[in-house]
Design a protein around this motif. Structure first.
Motif, PDB file in Angstrom:
ATOM      1  N   UNK A 113     -23.843 -32.017   2.388  1.00  0.00           N
ATOM      2  CA  UNK A 113     -23.257 -32.712   3.529  1.00  0.00           C
ATOM      3  C   UNK A 113     -21.803 -33.074   3.257  1.00  0.00           C
ATOM      4  N   UNK A 114     -21.022 -33.117   4.320  1.00  0.00           N
ATOM      5  CA  UNK A 114     -19.636 -33.559   4.186  1.00  0.00           C
ATOM      6  C   UNK A 114     -19.576 -35.026   3.769  1.00  0.00           C
ATOM      7  N   UNK A 115     -20.673 -35.753   3.971  1.00  0.00           N
ATOM      8  CA  UNK A 115     -20.710 -37.161   3.573  1.00  0.00           C
ATOM      9  C   UNK A 115     -20.942 -37.314   2.070  1.00  0.00           C
ATOM     10  N   UNK A 116     -21.274 -36.229   1.397  1.00  0.00           N
ATOM     11  CA  UNK A 116     -21.448 -36.271  -0.053  1.00  0.00           C
ATOM     12  C   UNK A 116     -20.140 -35.953  -0.751  1.00  0.00           C
ATOM     13  N   UNK A 117     -20.207 -35.608  -2.007  1.00  0.00           N
ATOM     14  CA  UNK A 117     -19.007 -35.369  -2.805  1.00  0.00           C
ATOM     15  C   UNK A 117     -18.632 -33.894  -2.915  1.00  0.00           C
ATOM     16  N   UNK A 118     -19.371 -33.002  -2.262  1.00  0.00           N
ATOM     17  CA  UNK A 118     -18.999 -31.589  -2.310  1.00  0.00           C
ATOM     18  C   UNK A 118     -17.559 -31.452  -1.859  1.00  0.00           C
ATOM     19  N   UNK A 119     -16.765 -30.729  -2.651  1.00  0.00           N
ATOM     20  CA  UNK A 119     -15.342 -30.629  -2.347  1.00  0.00           C
ATOM     21  C   UNK A 119     -14.776 -29.310  -2.852  1.00  0.00           C
ATOM     22  N   UNK A 120     -13.674 -28.905  -2.253  1.00  0.00           N
ATOM     23  CA  UNK A 120     -12.968 -27.715  -2.701  1.00  0.00           C
ATOM     24  C   UNK A 120     -12.526 -27.942  -4.141  1.00  0.00           C
ATOM     25  N   UNK A 121     -12.699 -26.931  -4.960  1.00  0.00           N
ATOM     26  CA  UNK A 121     -12.393 -27.047  -6.394  1.00  0.00           C
ATOM     27  C   UNK A 121     -10.927 -27.427  -6.631  1.00  0.00           C
ATOM     28  N   UNK A 122     -10.053 -27.059  -5.688  1.00  0.00           N
ATOM     29  CA  UNK A 122      -8.624 -27.406  -5.805  1.00  0.00           C
ATOM     30  C   UNK A 122      -8.402 -28.916  -5.810  1.00  0.00           C
ATOM     31  N   UNK A 123      -9.350 -29.664  -5.228  1.00  0.00           N
ATOM     32  CA  UNK A 123      -9.220 -31.122  -5.123  1.00  0.00           C
ATOM     33  C   UNK A 123     -10.116 -31.860  -6.114  1.00  0.00           C
TER      34      UNK A 123
END
Length: 185
Positions: free
Chosen positions: A153-163
């Motif tokens: 979910x976007x509410x979790x910590x999944x993020x683009x590796x660049x960030x």
């Protein structure tokens, strides 16, 4: 402030339970990594539209009546380059919202993009909530069993590796035995 508080309380009473999602405070890296079923770095190889079911009830009714809701979802196929927790194959599918979590919508459906690499935290979906009638929960679990059992979910910590430089450093300390596949990030 008084009027804003009244407005928010009024809105909470009138809107159905299923429309609420909160991204106000994301969990810490440590908490998210502990509670997630899967933690990995992967590149989006393919995004496939699908459908997922959930249960909820409008809170503005006098009697609780559970209902089944259907939502657009995207099944995202990742090519995994590094595993911290729970993944055993070089590819994995994760479901994610195609309608936008917490009111966020994204061009092309999901918030993940083909060709981009992410630090992913995913959870196993299961409707084992004691409040939901068992027959409804079973029906929803059966419907959702047609796609991957994992969601992000976007509410979790999944993020683009660049960030994710600092977060990735913390994750690697938590999981020093990480497994790398041939496609390294």
């Amino acid at each position: 402030n008084y009027f804003l508080t009244i407005f928010i309380l009024f809105a909470l009473v009138l809107l159905p339970k299923v429309t609420f999602a909160s991204c106000v405070i994301k969990p810490s890296v440590k908490d998210e990594a502990k509670s997630a079923s899967l933690v990995f770095i992967g590149t989006v190889a393919k995004i496939t539209p699908a459908q997922i079911a959930s249960a909820g009830y409008p809170i503005n009714r006098k009697k609780i009546v559970w209902e089944k809701y259907f939502h657009k979802t995207d099944v995202v196929t990742f090519t995994v380059s590094e595993v911290f927790k729970g993944v055993s194959n070089e590819t994995i599918e994760i479901a994610t919202s195609a309608e936008g979590d917490a009111g966020y919508t994204f061009e092309g459906g999901t918030w993940l993009k083909e060709g981009q690499t992410y630090l992913v935290y995913a959870y196993k979906r299961d409707l084992a909530d004691n409040e939901i009638p068992k027959n409804l929960a079973n029906e929803i679990n059966e419907f959702n069993g047609k796609i991957t059992p994992y969601s992000a979910s976007i509410c979790g910590r999944t993020t683009n590796i660049k960030n994710a430089a600092e977060e990735l450093e913390e994750i690697r300390k938590m999981f020093p035995e990480a497994k790398r596949f041939s496609t390294q990030t």
